[in-house]
Design a protein around this motif. Structure first.
Motif, mmCIF file in Angstrom:
data_model
loop_
_atom_site.group_PDB
_atom_site.id
_atom_site.type_symbol
_atom_site.label_atom_id
_atom_site.label_comp_id
_atom_site.label_asym_id
_atom_site.label_seq_id
_atom_site.Cartn_x
_atom_site.Cartn_y
_atom_site.Cartn_z
ATOM 1 N N SER A 106 12.684 71.176 66.476
ATOM 2 C CA SER A 106 12.914 69.777 66.124
ATOM 3 C C SER A 106 14.368 69.358 66.317
ATOM 4 O O SER A 106 14.671 68.174 66.338
ATOM 5 N N SER A 107 15.275 70.326 66.468
ATOM 6 C CA SER A 107 16.666 70.035 66.824
ATOM 7 C C SER A 107 17.191 71.208 67.642
ATOM 8 O O SER A 107 16.610 72.285 67.636
ATOM 9 N N THR A 108 18.277 70.967 68.361
ATOM 10 C CA THR A 108 18.817 72.014 69.231
ATOM 11 C C THR A 108 20.029 72.657 68.602
ATOM 12 O O THR A 108 20.605 72.130 67.657
ATOM 13 N N TRP A 109 20.444 73.814 69.169
ATOM 14 C CA TRP A 109 21.629 74.475 68.641
ATOM 15 C C TRP A 109 22.814 73.543 68.810
ATOM 16 O O TRP A 109 22.932 72.826 69.775
ATOM 17 N N GLY A 110 23.617 73.554 67.783
ATOM 18 C CA GLY A 110 24.746 72.643 67.750
ATOM 19 C C GLY A 110 24.475 71.425 66.879
ATOM 20 O O GLY A 110 25.388 70.726 66.483
ATOM 21 N N ASP A 111 23.193 71.152 66.605
ATOM 22 C CA ASP A 111 22.861 70.075 65.678
ATOM 23 C C ASP A 111 23.114 70.564 64.260
ATOM 24 O O ASP A 111 23.433 71.714 64.026
ATOM 25 N N HIS A 112 22.931 69.691 63.296
ATOM 26 C CA HIS A 112 23.238 70.025 61.904
ATOM 27 C C HIS A 112 22.246 71.011 61.291
ATOM 28 O O HIS A 112 22.617 71.788 60.425
ATOM 29 N N ASP A 113 20.987 70.972 61.707
ATOM 30 C CA ASP A 113 19.981 71.870 61.134
ATOM 31 C C ASP A 113 20.092 73.224 61.826
ATOM 32 O O ASP A 113 19.751 73.369 62.995
ATOM 33 N N GLU A 114 20.569 74.241 61.112
ATOM 34 C CA GLU A 114 20.785 75.563 61.704
ATOM 35 C C GLU A 114 19.507 76.392 61.791
ATOM 36 O O GLU A 114 19.494 77.431 62.441
ATOM 37 N N ASP A 115 18.434 75.959 61.118
ATOM 38 C CA ASP A 115 17.176 76.695 61.171
ATOM 39 C C ASP A 115 16.013 75.712 61.273
ATOM 40 O O ASP A 115 15.181 75.600 60.373
ATOM 41 N N PRO A 116 15.958 74.986 62.406
ATOM 42 C CA PRO A 116 14.912 73.970 62.540
ATOM 43 C C PRO A 116 13.534 74.594 62.755
ATOM 44 O O PRO A 116 13.405 75.687 63.299
ATOM 45 N N GLY A 117 12.526 73.848 62.347
ATOM 46 C CA GLY A 117 11.150 74.204 62.675
ATOM 47 C C GLY A 117 10.800 73.616 64.027
ATOM 48 O O GLY A 117 11.688 73.204 64.788
ATOM 49 N N LEU A 118 9.520 73.564 64.322
ATOM 50 C CA LEU A 118 9.050 73.034 65.601
ATOM 51 C C LEU A 118 8.791 71.537 65.519
ATOM 52 O O LEU A 118 8.375 71.022 64.482
ATOM 53 N N ASP A 119 9.007 70.849 66.634
ATOM 54 C CA ASP A 119 8.580 69.462 66.714
ATOM 55 C C ASP A 119 7.119 69.458 67.177
ATOM 56 O O ASP A 119 6.505 70.527 67.309
ATOM 57 N N GLU A 120 6.552 68.288 67.428
ATOM 58 C CA GLU A 120 5.137 68.210 67.826
ATOM 59 C C GLU A 120 4.868 68.970 69.124
ATOM 60 O O GLU A 120 3.855 69.665 69.240
ATOM 61 N N ALA A 121 5.758 68.826 70.095
ATOM 62 C CA ALA A 121 5.580 69.547 71.362
ATOM 63 C C ALA A 121 5.620 71.049 71.117
ATOM 64 O O ALA A 121 4.824 71.806 71.685
ATOM 65 N N GLY A 122 6.540 71.484 70.261
ATOM 66 C CA GLY A 122 6.645 72.907 69.935
ATOM 67 C C GLY A 122 5.391 73.432 69.251
ATOM 68 O O GLY A 122 4.957 74.563 69.505
ATOM 69 N N VAL A 158 4.896 90.045 65.466
ATOM 70 C CA VAL A 158 6.237 90.258 64.934
ATOM 71 C C VAL A 158 7.050 89.010 65.266
ATOM 72 O O VAL A 158 6.938 88.459 66.361
ATOM 73 N N SER A 159 7.870 88.579 64.309
ATOM 74 C CA SER A 159 8.662 87.369 64.505
ATOM 75 C C SER A 159 10.103 87.571 64.060
ATOM 76 O O SER A 159 10.377 88.301 63.111
ATOM 77 N N SER A 160 10.986 86.867 64.741
ATOM 78 C CA SER A 160 12.356 86.700 64.267
ATOM 79 C C SER A 160 12.273 86.019 62.905
ATOM 80 O O SER A 160 11.317 85.289 62.625
ATOM 81 N N PRO A 161 13.276 86.202 62.057
ATOM 82 C CA PRO A 161 13.250 85.533 60.749
ATOM 83 C C PRO A 161 13.411 84.012 60.809
ATOM 84 O O PRO A 161 13.096 83.329 59.843
ATOM 85 N N LEU A 162 13.883 83.485 61.918
ATOM 86 C CA LEU A 162 14.156 82.054 61.978
ATOM 87 C C LEU A 162 12.872 81.231 62.061
ATOM 88 O O LEU A 162 11.877 81.640 62.661
ATOM 89 N N ARG A 163 12.940 80.075 61.426
ATOM 90 C CA ARG A 163 11.765 79.228 61.224
ATOM 91 C C ARG A 163 11.039 78.868 62.516
ATOM 92 O O ARG A 163 9.805 78.892 62.578
ATOM 93 N N ARG A 164 11.773 78.540 63.586
ATOM 94 C CA ARG A 164 11.118 78.143 64.835
ATOM 95 C C ARG A 164 10.254 79.271 65.403
ATOM 96 O O ARG A 164 9.215 79.015 65.988
ATOM 97 N N CYS A 165 10.675 80.511 65.214
ATOM 98 C CA CYS A 165 9.863 81.651 65.669
ATOM 99 C C CYS A 165 8.676 81.880 64.733
ATOM 100 O O CYS A 165 7.562 82.120 65.194
#
Length: 189
Positions: free
Chosen positions: A13-29, A53-60
């Motif tokens: 839902s946001s890219t690296w460099g944006d304010h959210d450091e652990d974003p989830g997925l947007d609709e496309a994701g 198995v998943s990385s700990p980050l929310r998007r994964c």
């Protein structure tokens, strides 16, 4: 040889460099996560993953969820397949510029307080002991694996698209690249 499927997370839902450091997925994701699940479930039974198995980050974690639910398993969280570690002295605001610089060079040239060549070796070692597993990870971590397995020293060995699936094989000790996942049409840089 057992199969491993190395999947890049879906579109966040946001890219690296944006304010959210652990974003989830947007609709496309979210749609990409379901498409990855469908591709994995469409494999012949003998090639289908049995573990997730998943990385700990929310998007994964969110990308892994549809596959885990369909397989009836709990995703295992493994920090070893997470994002590339940022040098301790670097602020979150400085991370995007640091990554852009890292993308231009080799693993040995990355500036930081970690041996990044050893980091990519540790990822491959963590994959070698897994079999019949869908592994949900990140752009740079997938590049770490592909570059190590192909003998390429460049940080960017290829540009895995969101939810692309790179196929690997392991005998429990070594890992072999079978096929790279789909490449992104746009560049991260």
């Amino acid at each position: 040889m057992a199969r491993l499927y190395l999947i890049r997370h879906g579109k966040p839902s946001s890219t690296w460099g944006d304010h959210d450091e652990d974003p989830g997925l947007d609709e496309a994701g979210q749609a990409q996560a379901r498409a990855a699940r469908d591709w994995l479930l469409g494999l012949p039974e003998a090639e289908r993953p049995k573990r997730v198995v998943s990385s700990p980050l929310r998007r994964c974690r969110e990308t892994a969820e549809p596959t885990a639910l369909a397989l009836g398993v709990q995703p295992e969280i493994d920090p070893a397949i997470g994002e590339i570690p940022t040098p301790a002295a670097l602020s979150a605001a400085d991370r995007p510029a640091w990554l852009r610089q890292a993308f231009l060079g080799t693993w040995a040239e990355i500036q930081g307080d970690l041996d990044y060549d050893a980091w990519r070796g540790a990822i491959v070692e963590s994959l070698a002991v897994r079999g019949d597993t869908a592994v949900f990870s990140h752009y740079v971590a997938i590049n770490a694996v592909v570059s190590r397995l192909t003998g390429v020293d460049q940080v960017l060995a290829f540009r895995p698209d969101h939810a692309s699936i790179t196929v690997l094989e392991t005998d429990g000790r070594t890992v072999r690249l079978v096929a790279k996942g789909a490449e992104a049409a746009t560049q991260v840089l």
